[in-house]
Design a protein around this motif. Structure first.
Motif, PDB file in Angstrom:
ATOM      1  N   GLY A 292      33.574  46.516  37.586  1.00 43.89           N
ATOM      2  CA  GLY A 292      32.744  45.343  37.336  1.00 43.89           C
ATOM      3  C   GLY A 292      31.914  45.460  36.076  1.00 43.89           C
ATOM      4  O   GLY A 292      30.928  44.729  35.897  1.00 43.89           O
ATOM      5  N   SER A 293      32.296  46.351  35.181  1.00 44.61           N
ATOM      6  CA  SER A 293      31.509  46.585  33.967  1.00 44.61           C
ATOM      7  C   SER A 293      31.588  45.396  33.025  1.00 44.61           C
ATOM      8  O   SER A 293      32.588  44.690  32.960  1.00 44.61           O
ATOM      9  N   GLY A 294      30.497  45.175  32.298  1.00 47.54           N
ATOM     10  CA  GLY A 294      30.446  44.086  31.336  1.00 47.54           C
ATOM     11  C   GLY A 294      30.461  42.718  31.978  1.00 47.54           C
ATOM     12  O   GLY A 294      30.877  41.740  31.346  1.00 47.54           O
ATOM     13  N   GLY A 295      30.040  42.654  33.235  1.00 43.75           N
ATOM     14  CA  GLY A 295      30.029  41.368  33.926  1.00 43.75           C
ATOM     15  C   GLY A 295      31.391  40.914  34.405  1.00 43.75           C
ATOM     16  O   GLY A 295      31.578  39.744  34.756  1.00 43.75           O
ATOM     17  N   ALA A 296      32.357  41.848  34.442  1.00 41.82           N
ATOM     18  CA  ALA A 296      33.711  41.498  34.846  1.00 41.82           C
ATOM     19  C   ALA A 296      33.793  41.248  36.343  1.00 41.82           C
ATOM     20  O   ALA A 296      33.000  41.779  37.126  1.00 41.82           O
TER      21      ALA A 296
END
Length: 518
Positions: free
Chosen positions: A30-34
């Protein structure tokens, strides 16, 4: 100026409200708002979804709505990875859908939105929950640079109706296509690999072991590609439905590679294109158009009809009738065929190309046939004078033989226990007649038309080299000596003909230059 500004504001609000032009990313962390799941990203309304890691995504994925005529807005699903680093999409849950032919099929990824695109992913089927890899019921879909295969560590097999890749027509199960509904016209599968064997299973038979891909315990995806489509709709409309496979590697199946069917009433056409493809290792055929048409160009077909099966229609490329579709045809150009037909199969006429019984024509031009049990065949299911196979500008060599890595009459690799004699070659016609071929299907030939009394096989300007133990008897004499007598089969033939319907026969000197030896 005020009008322009209002237009821009309205446009931006429309874009934000509908997801038009919205791109999002997916990764397990879920990094970077993924998003952390693919389906969540699709449900957000985004039309371009990029997976940025090499994770395994265990989820059912649905693109579009199968209950609408359009299927909803197109979606692009891709990843930033290539090769073995591509993310894997698979499932542990049932995921069924309905098409015009069947209501109980399953697939991990289902595509109903027209013009959607999938690329740079691996989609693993799961036989334990009856899910193939991808199902498409939508026009204009593109699948690029993907691998489709069974998931490792799973038991059982996918049924014949649940392939790795399914292409179908919208409708209610039981043969009811939707008028003006979605079909698979202009679907393109490009630069993809489809394999029937999971990465933890035995791919090839080894030493004196029978299984490998010939065993369903290893080849869990029996049909790699299945198509059940309806080119004639209830309102009377006729459609031309084109599906293209370009630069694909389709291999290792305990059953078959591609099985396109055009079902329902007569009218319209389903045409499947194989362009620059490699098809290897099938127990039955590479492609058989059942009421469907086939175009094969610059493609290679190796090791077909390697299993102990006895369907009447088969060859590496074959066509036969289906429902009201009687005049389907095939065009085969600049293709290579090696080890097509085997001693382990049940028909002596299995080989490279066969028009089983359609009232259409196969045209075979500029092709090469090497170490195939048969070259070009016609009329194995009867047919009429409209059942034709026209062969030109092609080369045939070592017909009646096979060679490694094909299999012998016991289903094990050539050379493992059976000596190769002459060196490097296996007398497939002989061992097949001796142990496997059905009594009504004993004869093998470069040009084979020994069953039908009406079908026509026309030959023009072809080169024929070695024929295994060539039986040069006049055909009438060979038949008189015992048509169904195994002891009377003395070798593979140049022509095998029931009714002298091979156009350069009965006396080959009738057409000087039609055939040349080398």
């Amino acid at each position: 100026m005020i009008v322009v500004r209002i237009g821009i504001i309205a446009f931006c609000l429309f874009s934000a409200g509908t997801g038009w032009g919205l791109s999002v990313t997916v990764n397990k962390a879920g990094s970077g708002g993924a998003f952390t799941s693919i389906q969540s990203a699709i449900n957000s309304g985004a039309d371009h979804i990029t997976i940025t890691d090499s994770g395994v995504y265990e989820e059912n994925v649905t693109i579009g709505d199968n209950d609408t005529l359009t299927g909803g807005p197109a979606v692009t699903l891709t990843s930033t990875k290539t090769g073995v680093d591509r993310p894997v999409i698979t499932t542990n849950d049932s995921h069924t859908y309905t098409d015009a032919q069947d209501g109980g099929r399953g697939a991990v990824v289902q595509v109903f939105a027209q013009n959607s695109k999938i690329s740079n992913v691996i989609v693993e089927a799961n036989p334990e929950v009856a899910c193939g890899s991808i199902a498409v019921i939508a026009q204009g879909v593109e699948i690029t640079n993907c691998i489709l295969r069974p998931r490792p560590g799973k038991a059982g097999n996918l049924s014949a109706s649940i392939p790795l890749l399914f292409c179908g027509s919208q409708g209610s199960a039981g043969g009811e296509p939707t008028s003006n509904g979605r079909n698979c016209d202009n679907v393109i599968v490009r630069d993809c690999e489809l394999c029937g064997v999971a990465t933890d299973k035995l791919l090839e038979p080894v030493a004196d072991i029978y299984p490998g891909y010939l065993s369903s315990a290893n080849s869990q995806a029996t049909q790699l590609v299945r198509m059940d489509m309806y080119s004639h709709e209830p309102d009377g409309a006729d459609r031309i439905i084109d599906v293209t496979f370009e630069n694909c590697y389709i291999h290792h199946s305990s059953d078959l590679h591609l099985f396109p069917s055009n079902r329902g009433d007569t009218g319209g056409q389903v045409i499947v294109y194989l362009m620059n493809c490699r098809l290897d290792a099938a127990a039955k055929f590479s492609i058989r158009g059942r009421g469907a048409c086939v175009v094969a160009d610059h493609s290679v077909f190796t090791r077909t009809n390697q299993g102990n099966h006895g369907d009447g229609e088969n060859a590496a490329i074959a066509i036969n009738t289906q429902n009201g579709h009687l005049d389907n045809w095939a065009r085969v150009t600049d293709c290579v065929f090696v080890n097509c037909g085997s001693a382990f199969a049940k028909k002596g006429y299995y080989g490279a190309i066969n028009n089983h019984n359609t009232m259409g024509t196969i045209t075979t031009d500029h092709c090469t046939f090497d170490k195939c049990l048969n070259g070009c065949v016609v009329g194995t299911g009867g047919g009429t004078t409209d059942t034709r196979h026209i062969v030109s500008n092609s080369i045939f060599h070592n017909i009646g033989y096979n060679a490694p890595p094909a299999i012998d009459a016991a289903g094990i690799p050539l050379g493992a226990t059976t000596p190769l004699d002459p060196p490097g070659l296996y007398r497939a016609w002989f061992f097949g007649v001796e142990t496997m071929f059905d009594g009504s299907a004993l004869w093998s030939a470069v040009f084979n038309n020994y069953i039908s009394t009406e079908a026509i096989l026309q030959v023009d300007t072809c080169l024929v080299g070695t024929i295994a133990d060539e039986d040069t008897r006049v055909w009438a004499d060979a038949v008189a000596a015992g048509f169904g007598d195994r002891e009377n089969i003395l070798g593979c033939r140049l022509p095998a003909e029931m009714s002298e319907r091979i156009c350069v026969s009965a006396d080959w000197e009738q057409s000087p230059g039609a055939l040349r030896s080398f």
